[in-house]
Design a protein around this motif. Structure first.
Motif, PDB file in Angstrom:
ATOM      1  N   GLU A 124      49.539  54.444  36.806  1.00 43.61           N
ATOM      2  CA  GLU A 124      50.672  55.066  36.110  1.00 43.61           C
ATOM      3  C   GLU A 124      51.482  53.953  35.444  1.00 43.61           C
ATOM      4  O   GLU A 124      50.937  53.252  34.623  1.00 43.61           O
ATOM      5  CB  GLU A 124      51.482  55.956  37.045  1.00 43.61           C
ATOM      6  CG  GLU A 124      50.713  57.152  37.575  1.00 43.61           C
ATOM      7  CD  GLU A 124      50.146  58.096  36.516  1.00 43.61           C
ATOM      8  OE1 GLU A 124      50.544  58.035  35.332  1.00 43.61           O
ATOM      9  OE2 GLU A 124      49.285  58.918  36.874  1.00 43.61           O
ATOM     10  N   SER A 125      52.732  53.716  35.827  1.00 42.32           N
ATOM     11  CA  SER A 125      53.541  52.699  35.139  1.00 42.32           C
ATOM     12  C   SER A 125      53.529  51.332  35.836  1.00 42.32           C
ATOM     13  O   SER A 125      54.188  50.406  35.374  1.00 42.32           O
ATOM     14  CB  SER A 125      54.986  53.190  35.009  1.00 42.32           C
ATOM     15  OG  SER A 125      55.539  53.394  36.297  1.00 42.32           O
ATOM     16  N   VAL A 126      52.769  51.197  36.910  1.00 40.58           N
ATOM     17  CA  VAL A 126      52.722  49.932  37.655  1.00 40.58           C
ATOM     18  C   VAL A 126      51.520  49.115  37.193  1.00 40.58           C
ATOM     19  O   VAL A 126      50.385  49.586  37.225  1.00 40.58           O
ATOM     20  CB  VAL A 126      52.623  50.196  39.180  1.00 40.58           C
ATOM     21  CG1 VAL A 126      52.499  48.888  39.945  1.00 40.58           C
ATOM     22  CG2 VAL A 126      53.802  51.008  39.654  1.00 40.58           C
ATOM     23  N   LYS A 127      51.772  47.876  36.754  1.00 36.92           N
ATOM     24  CA  LYS A 127      50.663  47.041  36.309  1.00 36.92           C
ATOM     25  C   LYS A 127      49.891  46.507  37.519  1.00 36.92           C
ATOM     26  O   LYS A 127      50.465  46.234  38.575  1.00 36.92           O
ATOM     27  CB  LYS A 127      51.151  45.898  35.429  1.00 36.92           C
ATOM     28  CG  LYS A 127      51.961  44.856  36.133  1.00 36.92           C
ATOM     29  CD  LYS A 127      52.392  43.746  35.187  1.00 36.92           C
ATOM     30  CE  LYS A 127      53.181  42.704  35.951  1.00 36.92           C
ATOM     31  NZ  LYS A 127      53.555  41.582  35.139  1.00 36.92           N
ATOM     32  N   LEU A 128      48.590  46.398  37.345  1.00 34.61           N
ATOM     33  CA  LEU A 128      47.705  45.897  38.388  1.00 34.61           C
ATOM     34  C   LEU A 128      47.015  44.631  37.905  1.00 34.61           C
ATOM     35  O   LEU A 128      46.986  44.351  36.705  1.00 34.61           O
ATOM     36  CB  LEU A 128      46.646  46.955  38.724  1.00 34.61           C
ATOM     37  CG  LEU A 128      47.167  48.309  39.193  1.00 34.61           C
ATOM     38  CD1 LEU A 128      46.011  49.280  39.358  1.00 34.61           C
ATOM     39  CD2 LEU A 128      47.943  48.173  40.487  1.00 34.61           C
ATOM     40  N   ASN A 129      46.407  43.897  38.832  1.00 29.29           N
ATOM     41  CA  ASN A 129      45.627  42.726  38.468  1.00 29.29           C
ATOM     42  C   ASN A 129      44.259  43.192  37.979  1.00 29.29           C
ATOM     43  O   ASN A 129      43.424  43.615  38.781  1.00 29.29           O
ATOM     44  CB  ASN A 129      45.476  41.792  39.665  1.00 29.29           C
ATOM     45  CG  ASN A 129      44.672  40.555  39.332  1.00 29.29           C
ATOM     46  OD1 ASN A 129      44.147  40.402  38.233  1.00 29.29           O
ATOM     47  ND2 ASN A 129      44.561  39.664  40.283  1.00 29.29           N
ATOM     48  N   PRO A 130      44.001  43.113  36.675  1.00 27.73           N
ATOM     49  CA  PRO A 130      42.735  43.650  36.156  1.00 27.73           C
ATOM     50  C   PRO A 130      41.509  42.844  36.562  1.00 27.73           C
ATOM     51  O   PRO A 130      40.399  43.378  36.540  1.00 27.73           O
ATOM     52  CB  PRO A 130      42.947  43.606  34.645  1.00 27.73           C
ATOM     53  CG  PRO A 130      43.980  42.579  34.418  1.00 27.73           C
ATOM     54  CD  PRO A 130      44.849  42.589  35.634  1.00 27.73           C
ATOM     55  N   GLN A 131      41.669  41.608  36.969  1.00 28.35           N
ATOM     56  CA  GLN A 131      40.526  40.781  37.316  1.00 28.35           C
ATOM     57  C   GLN A 131      39.755  41.363  38.499  1.00 28.35           C
ATOM     58  O   GLN A 131      38.565  41.135  38.630  1.00 28.35           O
ATOM     59  CB  GLN A 131      40.957  39.351  37.607  1.00 28.35           C
ATOM     60  CG  GLN A 131      41.426  38.657  36.349  1.00 28.35           C
ATOM     61  CD  GLN A 131      41.866  37.231  36.608  1.00 28.35           C
ATOM     62  OE1 GLN A 131      42.172  36.852  37.749  1.00 28.35           O
ATOM     63  NE2 GLN A 131      41.908  36.440  35.566  1.00 28.35           N
ATOM     64  N   GLU A 132      40.413  42.142  39.352  1.00 32.49           N
ATOM     65  CA  GLU A 132      39.749  42.736  40.497  1.00 32.49           C
ATOM     66  C   GLU A 132      38.832  43.895  40.100  1.00 32.49           C
ATOM     67  O   GLU A 132      38.057  44.381  40.899  1.00 32.49           O
ATOM     68  CB  GLU A 132      40.804  43.221  41.496  1.00 32.49           C
ATOM     69  CG  GLU A 132      41.637  42.083  42.064  1.00 32.49           C
ATOM     70  CD  GLU A 132      42.788  42.558  42.927  1.00 32.49           C
ATOM     71  OE1 GLU A 132      42.908  43.777  43.161  1.00 32.49           O
ATOM     72  OE2 GLU A 132      43.578  41.704  43.356  1.00 32.49           O
ATOM     73  N   TRP A 133      38.905  44.358  38.850  1.00 29.71           N
ATOM     74  CA  TRP A 133      38.163  45.513  38.387  1.00 29.71           C
ATOM     75  C   TRP A 133      37.051  45.157  37.395  1.00 29.71           C
ATOM     76  O   TRP A 133      36.305  46.039  36.967  1.00 29.71           O
ATOM     77  CB  TRP A 133      39.100  46.498  37.704  1.00 29.71           C
ATOM     78  CG  TRP A 133      40.079  47.105  38.630  1.00 29.71           C
ATOM     79  CD1 TRP A 133      41.142  46.493  39.230  1.00 29.71           C
ATOM     80  CD2 TRP A 133      40.113  48.445  39.081  1.00 29.71           C
ATOM     81  NE1 TRP A 133      41.836  47.375  40.013  1.00 29.71           N
ATOM     82  CE2 TRP A 133      41.218  48.582  39.936  1.00 29.71           C
ATOM     83  CE3 TRP A 133      39.315  49.550  38.832  1.00 29.71           C
ATOM     84  CZ2 TRP A 133      41.547  49.788  40.544  1.00 29.71           C
ATOM     85  CZ3 TRP A 133      39.641  50.755  39.428  1.00 29.71           C
ATOM     86  CH2 TRP A 133      40.740  50.861  40.285  1.00 29.71           C
ATOM     87  N   ILE A 134      36.966  43.910  37.012  1.00 32.82           N
ATOM     88  CA  ILE A 134      36.061  43.505  35.926  1.00 32.82           C
ATOM     89  C   ILE A 134      34.763  42.958  36.469  1.00 32.82           C
ATOM     90  O   ILE A 134      34.762  42.134  37.381  1.00 32.82           O
ATOM     91  CB  ILE A 134      36.737  42.429  35.042  1.00 32.82           C
ATOM     92  CG1 ILE A 134      38.026  42.973  34.440  1.00 32.82           C
ATOM     93  CG2 ILE A 134      35.789  41.974  33.952  1.00 32.82           C
ATOM     94  CD1 ILE A 134      38.839  41.927  33.744  1.00 32.82           C
ATOM     95  N   LYS A 135      33.662  43.402  35.886  1.00 32.80           N
ATOM     96  CA  LYS A 135      32.343  42.819  36.177  1.00 32.80           C
ATOM     97  C   LYS A 135      32.017  41.886  35.025  1.00 32.80           C
ATOM     98  O   LYS A 135      31.903  42.312  33.883  1.00 32.80           O
ATOM     99  CB  LYS A 135      31.274  43.909  36.246  1.00 32.80           C
ATOM    100  CG  LYS A 135      31.415  44.827  37.408  1.00 32.80           C
ATOM    101  CD  LYS A 135      30.288  45.844  37.385  1.00 32.80           C
ATOM    102  CE  LYS A 135      30.473  46.873  38.469  1.00 32.80           C
ATOM    103  NZ  LYS A 135      29.439  47.903  38.416  1.00 32.80           N
ATOM    104  N   LEU A 136      31.870  40.600  35.310  1.00 33.02           N
ATOM    105  CA  LEU A 136      31.555  39.635  34.255  1.00 33.02           C
ATOM    106  C   LEU A 136      30.098  39.279  34.296  1.00 33.02           C
ATOM    107  O   LEU A 136      29.427  39.348  35.251  1.00 33.02           O
ATOM    108  CB  LEU A 136      32.394  38.376  34.400  1.00 33.02           C
ATOM    109  CG  LEU A 136      33.905  38.612  34.244  1.00 33.02           C
ATOM    110  CD1 LEU A 136      34.649  37.317  34.499  1.00 33.02           C
ATOM    111  CD2 LEU A 136      34.229  39.123  32.875  1.00 33.02           C
TER     112      LEU A 136
END
Length: 105
Positions: free
Chosen positions: A93-105
């Motif tokens: 929702e309106s809270v930013k998260l650390n996107p690095q935990e969701w990325i597959k590189l």
């Protein structure tokens, strides 16, 4: 500039010519928007989560499209230095998260 602070709400990922932004999870495209000098941004809603993909040169989806995990959303654009950079953000929702935990590189 002195006394100016910027907050980066995401990560910048460098690719190469032809790089595609891909959805991190299944969801529905909630917006495709124009930003800056011809760059395109895309928002995908995944329940309570929203993923944001910025600095695209083209979009392969439109508002309301259902997308699968890993589906191409569009092509990554060059930045002013000539590098292909995808700016990615993730919010609950309106809270930013650390996107690095969701990325597959």
């Amino acid at each position: 500039m002195e006394n100016v602070q910027l907050t980066n709400l995401g990560v910048d990922l460098q690719g190469r010519s032809g790089a595609e932004a891909r959805s991190i999870f299944q969801g529905v495209v909630s917006a495709v928007f124009q930003q800056g000098q011809g760059e395109i941004g895309i928002l995908v809603r995944h329940g309570n989560y929203i993923s944001v993909y910025c600095n695209l040169s083209s979009a392969k989806v439109k508002k309301g499209d259902a997308v699968a995990a890993g589906q191409s959303l569009g092509l990554v654009n060059k930045n002013s230095d000539g590098n292909y950079i995808l700016h990615f953000q993730l919010h609950k929702e309106s809270v930013k998260l650390n996107p690095q935990e969701w990325i597959k590189l």
